[in-house]
Design an enzyme around this catalytic site. Sequence first.
Site, short mmCIF file in Angstrom:
data_model
loop_
_atom_site.label_atom_id
_atom_site.label_comp_id
_atom_site.label_asym_id
_atom_site.label_seq_id
_atom_site.Cartn_x
_atom_site.Cartn_y
_atom_site.Cartn_z
N CYS A 1 -16.60 -9.09 5.98
CA CYS A 1 -15.95 -7.81 5.69
C CYS A 1 -14.69 -8.05 4.86
O CYS A 1 -13.81 -8.80 5.29
CB CYS A 1 -15.53 -7.12 6.97
SG CYS A 1 -16.86 -6.92 8.14
N CYS B 1 -19.58 2.18 8.64
CA CYS B 1 -18.82 1.53 9.71
C CYS B 1 -17.59 2.40 9.90
O CYS B 1 -16.74 2.49 9.01
CB CYS B 1 -18.42 0.11 9.28
SG CYS B 1 -17.27 -0.68 10.43
N CYS C 1 -19.62 -6.10 3.88
CA CYS C 1 -18.92 -4.86 4.22
C CYS C 1 -17.61 -4.87 3.44
O CYS C 1 -16.99 -5.93 3.29
CB CYS C 1 -18.63 -4.81 5.71
SG CYS C 1 -17.70 -3.34 6.22
N CYS D 1 0.41 4.92 6.94
CA CYS D 1 -0.24 4.77 8.24
C CYS D 1 0.71 4.05 9.21
O CYS D 1 1.09 2.89 8.95
CB CYS D 1 -1.54 3.98 8.10
SG CYS D 1 -2.57 4.57 6.73
N ARG E 1 -18.07 -2.10 18.18
CA ARG E 1 -17.34 -3.36 17.96
C ARG E 1 -16.02 -3.38 18.74
O ARG E 1 -15.18 -2.49 18.61
CB ARG E 1 -17.07 -3.59 16.47
CG ARG E 1 -16.39 -4.96 16.24
CD ARG E 1 -16.28 -5.32 14.76
NE ARG E 1 -17.54 -5.21 14.09
CZ ARG E 1 -17.75 -4.51 12.99
NH1 ARG E 1 -16.75 -3.90 12.41
NH2 ARG E 1 -18.94 -4.44 12.46
N CYS F 1 0.85 -1.20 0.00
CA CYS F 1 0.00 0.00 0.00
C CYS F 1 0.88 1.24 0.00
O CYS F 1 1.90 1.30 0.69
CB CYS F 1 -0.91 -0.01 1.23
SG CYS F 1 -2.04 1.40 1.28
N CYS G 1 0.31 0.34 10.37
CA CYS G 1 -0.15 -0.69 9.44
C CYS G 1 0.96 -1.53 8.80
O CYS G 1 1.84 -0.99 8.11
CB CYS G 1 -1.01 -0.06 8.36
SG CYS G 1 -1.79 -1.33 7.32
#
Length: 324
Positions: free
Chosen positions: A103, A194, A134, A63, A266, A59, A66
């Site tokens: 998801c 979400c 999702c 972040c 959640r 990616c 991550c």
Amino acid sequence: MSATPESVLRHDWQLAEVEALFALPFNDLLFKAHSIHRQFFDANEVQVSSLLSIKTGSCSEDCGYCPQSARYDSDLKPEALMPVEAVIEAAEQAKQQGASRFCMGAAWRSPKDRDIERVVEMVQGVKALGMETCVTLGMLTEKQTQALKDGGLDYYNHNLDTSEDYYSEIITTRSYQDRLDTLERVRDAGINVCCGGIVGMGESETDRSKLLLQLATMPKHPESVPINMLVQVEGTPLHGREALDPIVFVRTIAVARILMPASRVRLSAGRREMSDEMQALCFFAGANSIFYGDKLLTTDNPMTHHDQQLFQRLGIHMGGSSYA
Ligand code: SAM
Ligand code: DTB
Ligand code: SF4
């Protein structure tokens, strides 16, 4: 949520009120959160979602938490977008284990239009199994959002992660406003939202309050609010951060429950590092959804048989529908 009139929900919370909730004696806070939880939900029911990484690693974003960022050396094997059939097979297995929502997550800054076509096929295949769908794909254009809606997508996950003030300490390749813009597009297209965040990244109490405030003052509360405890992955910049006090984590769940009484809160990433007792406290404080299945996206989650045992010990049953 469909049964709850919007008029009973507040969208005008003030920072001082949120901070005052965090500062309550623990028992007072939990009593308040649990009482509200009971007014809106069956207190012994937890909704379960399973996750699958449909495109892993490489990616372009930075972040700091991550393992999927191409910028960090996290020992992760990148994988291209999965074939539709393999995704549906994984969803079938998750359904057999008891998951009601599937998801699908992709390590993209934003998808390409041709990626969306394949994701729509995945959504349709998973829906045909009778599961809720999702996806979390990064930033979306209006056209892509509409294509997902037209394809029948139920939920879009897009986290704010932390407060606007702390955001640039964690991510520099996109802005908080970019996140808010995608969230608005998703909401406007009529897809359920979400949206939550991560705690334990070295943020302050005020940052946690501001994150929850941001969510609770949206024109409509997100239907699902994932509260993730940072999963520390070697090679990422946040690896080695001081762990968050578990009591503060439980408080965060309780405050989310009070601010957004009709949303699914959640208990998300980080459960593997939590004791059963801590998770039980989170359920008492108002958490009523989990990620279920041995894997999150790239890191480990508690084993399903462990979660089944925990639910049995607590007298919790898995809920089918995500709505109150
Ligand atoms: N790339 C898309 C995006 O960022 O929106 C979708 C996938 S991304 C992995 C989904 C979410 O996973 C992030 O927004 C973040 O909140 C969460 N996440 C990623 N790594 C995490 C970690 N190490 N601990 C806790 N949550 C994490
Ligand atoms: C969310 O709030 N947490 C999930 C899901 N939404 C996409 C992701 C957690 C990822 C944890 C790190 C990993 O397994 O890669
Ligand atoms: Fe990429 Fe999403 Fe990971 Fe950020 S959180 S590096 S956007 S996969």
